[in-house]
Motif scaffolding. Structure first.
Motif, PDB file in Angstrom:
ATOM      1  N   ALA A  36       3.855   7.525   6.791  1.00 35.53           N
ATOM      2  CA  ALA A  36       3.445   6.956   5.509  1.00 35.53           C
ATOM      3  C   ALA A  36       4.143   7.678   4.364  1.00 35.53           C
ATOM      4  CB  ALA A  36       1.926   7.053   5.355  1.00 35.53           C
ATOM      5  N   ALA A  37       4.240   8.988   4.455  1.00 40.79           N
ATOM      6  CA  ALA A  37       4.912   9.757   3.399  1.00 40.79           C
ATOM      7  C   ALA A  37       6.393   9.428   3.328  1.00 40.79           C
ATOM      8  CB  ALA A  37       4.712  11.251   3.642  1.00 40.79           C
ATOM      9  N   GLN A  38       7.016   9.184   4.459  1.00 36.36           N
ATOM     10  CA  GLN A  38       8.420   8.777   4.458  1.00 36.36           C
ATOM     11  C   GLN A  38       8.635   7.501   3.654  1.00 36.36           C
ATOM     12  OE1 GLN A  38       9.172   8.725   8.784  1.00 36.36           O
ATOM     13  NE2 GLN A  38      10.837  10.180   8.422  1.00 36.36           N
ATOM     14  N   LEU A  39       7.637   6.617   3.689  1.00 38.70           N
ATOM     15  CA  LEU A  39       7.718   5.341   2.978  1.00 38.70           C
ATOM     16  C   LEU A  39       7.191   5.430   1.555  1.00 38.70           C
ATOM     17  CD1 LEU A  39       6.419   3.031   5.866  1.00 38.70           C
ATOM     18  CD2 LEU A  39       8.800   3.374   5.153  1.00 38.70           C
ATOM     19  N   GLY A  40       6.731   6.608   1.151  1.00 36.70           N
ATOM     20  CA  GLY A  40       6.146   6.758  -0.168  1.00 36.70           C
ATOM     21  C   GLY A  40       4.808   6.046  -0.293  1.00 36.70           C
ATOM     22  N   ASP A  41       4.098   5.924   0.803  1.00 38.62           N
ATOM     23  CA  ASP A  41       2.852   5.163   0.871  1.00 38.62           C
ATOM     24  C   ASP A  41       1.666   6.106   0.719  1.00 38.62           C
ATOM     25  OD1 ASP A  41       0.738   3.497   1.418  1.00 38.62           O
ATOM     26  OD2 ASP A  41       1.339   3.036   3.484  1.00 38.62           O
ATOM     27  N   ALA A  42       1.222   6.333  -0.509  1.00 39.18           N
ATOM     28  CA  ALA A  42       0.100   7.238  -0.768  1.00 39.18           C
ATOM     29  C   ALA A  42      -1.180   6.725  -0.130  1.00 39.18           C
ATOM     30  CB  ALA A  42      -0.091   7.417  -2.266  1.00 39.18           C
ATOM     31  N   GLN A  43      -1.372   5.430  -0.136  1.00 35.33           N
ATOM     32  CA  GLN A  43      -2.572   4.863   0.477  1.00 35.33           C
ATOM     33  C   GLN A  43      -2.590   5.122   1.980  1.00 35.33           C
ATOM     34  OE1 GLN A  43      -3.012   0.602   0.071  1.00 35.33           O
ATOM     35  NE2 GLN A  43      -5.163   0.645   0.684  1.00 35.33           N
TER      36      GLN A  43
END
Length: 231
Positions: free
Chosen positions: A69-76
């Motif tokens: 998720a962090a790789q995708l910039g997905d904080a949620q």
């Protein structure tokens, strides 16, 4: 590992002496010793191995999910993994352990890594705001991504941390030779690669840990009159 610097980062952030408070916790081993579930080298080996296997299919899955998720910039997505860890801890002491260590690792990384660790700094801000609990497996995922390391590295350090916490606690709880403890670590760590392969394709919905004996021991520890560790 492609560089010496990357290896050194893994050693630093995977060190059992990292100042995040791991020495205060036994991951359930104290109660296991008090109630005779663990009483010698063989039972200690079995208990540590079982704990590490349970960690791989539960918190280990969250490490991988948060990393991706962090790789995708997905904080949620990061926060979903965080809540998934917290909600699967059935007792207060285990929740205290994972959130205290997670927040300490995030605060250390904010100080050491600085503004370059944007994902972990943003996550720490949400912890401080009460939006997410701040569990250790998620902290490890975000830190290792910030260091430019792989999800395999993060998973390996997570698994090692579970085993080393219990190994170090055993030296204070049992009459056991310190070299025997190192033998247990060596044996258990040999399974980490296979554990990663088993859970690499898992999602948060696949997180599972069926360990009723661990949960019972943890609940008994809450009411213990004399204890050395916080769980």
């Amino acid at each position: 590992m492609s560089t010496i610097a990357e290896l050194m980062r893994v050693l630093q952030f995977g060190d059992s002496l990292l100042p995040v408070g791991a020495f205060s916790f036994s991951n359930g081993l104290e109660s296991a010793v008090q109630f005779g579930v663990v009483h010698d080298l063989a039972t200690l080996r079995d208990f540590v191995r079982s704990s590490v296997e349970q960690a791989a299919t539960s918190d280990g899955v969250a490490v991988l999910s948060a990393f991706r998720a962090a790789q995708l910039g997905d904080a949620q997505g990061i926060d979903l993994a965080d809540h998934a860890v917290f909600e699967r801890k059935l007792n207060e002491e285990m929740r205290t352990m994972t959130t205290r260590m997670g927040r300490k690792l995030a605060e250390m990384s904010e100080r050491v890594l600085g503004p370059e660790a944007s994902a972990i700094n943003g996550w720490l801000a949400r912890i401080r705001a009460g939006a997410t609990p701040g569990c250790m497996p998620v902290a490890q995922a975000l830190v290792f991504l910030a260091l430019g390391l792989s999800e395999r590295d993060a998973f390996a350090v997570h698994q090692y941390g579970v085993a080393s916490m219990m190994a170090n606690a055993s030296l204070r709880l049992m009459r056991i030779h310190y070299l025997d403890v190192q033998s247990i670590l060596f044996e258990v760590n040999a399974d980490a690669g296979a554990a990663y392969d088993r859970v690499a394709a898992h999602s948060l919905e696949d997180m599972a840990a069926f360990a009723p004996a661990f949960d019972v021991l943890a609940s008994l520890h809450v009411g213990s009159f004399v204890r050395m560790f916080m769980n």
